[in-house]
Design an enzyme around this catalytic site. Sequence first.
Site, short mmCIF file in Angstrom:
data_model
loop_
_atom_site.label_atom_id
_atom_site.label_comp_id
_atom_site.label_asym_id
_atom_site.label_seq_id
_atom_site.Cartn_x
_atom_site.Cartn_y
_atom_site.Cartn_z
N HIS A 1 0.84 -1.20 0.00
CA HIS A 1 0.00 0.00 0.00
C HIS A 1 0.88 1.26 0.00
O HIS A 1 0.62 2.22 -0.73
CB HIS A 1 -0.88 0.05 1.25
CG HIS A 1 -1.90 -1.05 1.34
ND1 HIS A 1 -1.82 -2.04 2.30
CD2 HIS A 1 -3.01 -1.31 0.62
CE1 HIS A 1 -2.85 -2.86 2.15
NE2 HIS A 1 -3.59 -2.44 1.14
N MET B 1 3.27 -9.20 -0.67
CA MET B 1 2.65 -8.62 0.53
C MET B 1 1.15 -8.56 0.36
O MET B 1 0.63 -8.26 -0.72
CB MET B 1 3.21 -7.24 0.79
CG MET B 1 4.64 -7.31 1.26
SD MET B 1 5.15 -5.75 1.99
CE MET B 1 6.83 -6.17 2.38
N SER B 2 0.45 -8.88 1.44
CA SER B 2 -1.01 -8.85 1.44
C SER B 2 -1.47 -8.63 2.88
O SER B 2 -0.84 -9.13 3.82
CB SER B 2 -1.55 -10.20 0.94
OG SER B 2 -2.90 -10.36 1.32
N SER B 3 -2.55 -7.89 3.04
CA SER B 3 -3.09 -7.67 4.38
C SER B 3 -3.43 -9.01 5.03
O SER B 3 -3.38 -9.15 6.25
CB SER B 3 -4.35 -6.81 4.32
OG SER B 3 -4.06 -5.58 3.70
P1 AMP Z 1 -6.31 -3.77 -0.88
O1 AMP Z 1 -6.25 -2.95 0.36
O2 AMP Z 1 -5.85 -5.18 -0.72
O3 AMP Z 1 -7.64 -3.64 -1.59
O4 AMP Z 1 -5.24 -3.13 -1.87
C1 AMP Z 1 -5.27 -1.77 -2.19
C2 AMP Z 1 -4.32 -1.53 -3.34
O5 AMP Z 1 -3.01 -1.94 -2.97
C3 AMP Z 1 -4.70 -2.34 -4.59
O6 AMP Z 1 -4.50 -1.52 -5.74
C4 AMP Z 1 -3.74 -3.48 -4.55
O7 AMP Z 1 -3.46 -4.03 -5.82
C5 AMP Z 1 -2.52 -2.81 -3.96
N1 AMP Z 1 -1.62 -3.81 -3.36
C6 AMP Z 1 -1.96 -4.78 -2.48
N2 AMP Z 1 -0.90 -5.54 -2.19
C7 AMP Z 1 0.14 -5.06 -2.92
C8 AMP Z 1 1.52 -5.41 -3.07
N3 AMP Z 1 2.05 -6.44 -2.41
N4 AMP Z 1 2.28 -4.68 -3.90
C9 AMP Z 1 1.75 -3.62 -4.60
N5 AMP Z 1 0.46 -3.25 -4.49
C10 AMP Z 1 -0.33 -3.94 -3.67
#
Ligand code: AMP
Length: 283
Positions: free
Chosen positions: A37, A185-187
């Site tokens: 993020h 990376m992922s939440s």
């Molecule tokens: P989310 O909060 O998971 O909906 O993600 C919000 C934004 O962050 C989206 O555009 C995702 O694609 C981006 N995002 C999530 N994880 C990553 C990552 N590891 N690297 C780059 N962008 C990310």
Amino acid sequence: MQVVTAEPDLRAALADARRGGHSVEFVPTMGAFHEGHLSLVRRARRAGGLLVVSVFVNPTQFGSGEDFETYPRDLEADIDHAEREKVDLVFAPTTEQMYPEGRARTTVQAGRLGEILEGEHRPGHFAGVATVCAELFNLVQPDRVYLGQKDAQQLAVLRHMVADLKFPLEIVACPTVREPDGLAMSSRNVRLDAGQRRAAPVLSRALHEMARLVQEGESDVAALLRRGRELIARQPAVRLQYLEIVDPQDFTSLDRVAGEALAVVAAHVGPVRLIDNVFVGTA
Ligand code: AMP
């Protein structure tokens, strides 16, 4: 930095910025920030202008039986991060504000792209994503929206929506940020236990191995997928849902790699469903 939940406050802040001649740079998120993020936020910061980040865990993009209730949430920490990154405005609406009747009456359907791969395994997901993004884009009226390549199919769905529905904005795609061992990376990663966390990087290893084989001259998708599946099968904690090589524009499956190609994967690891993708093409 302003934190706003109400639409009139958002509109007032945006009007001020516009009067001052500033562009509006927008990073939509579901919060629980990690370096992925923050990379989007930093990229958006470089553009100058008013930097708006939204934090909204959108219920309509989760299917029944998915992890809406257990999805990580930490607005206080997100606000601290945003402050440090010099975000101008955090928009954190409530579910009641966005969906007073539980769902939108009018929805945006993502077409065929919304029904394959992620869309096939998560029916209704991309309609939820496209609809909430249409709402957010109309509320924020950004010049540029920053999205992660991590969610490659979502990125393609939103590119199509912006083109088809003539949203006057530009989408800026940002590269996937990975842990040192390659895990995207992922939440959701915080929900992996130690064993699952050790197993999970096999997904990115398999994708990168496939990219390496293409560089060495392998172009037969069946052979590439065989190798990728073999690697993933060595980690019993990782239950593969799909592994495919697709055209990065329309996500149709390829038989041979000749030009642009994207390897995409989804798997369950313990309580978490993970996705990842890597460009494996020759172009
Ligand atoms: P989310 O909060 O998971 O909906 O993600 C919000 C934004 O962050 C989206 O555009 C995702 O694609 C981006 N995002 C999530 N994880 C990553 C990552 N590891 N690297 C780059 N962008 C990310």
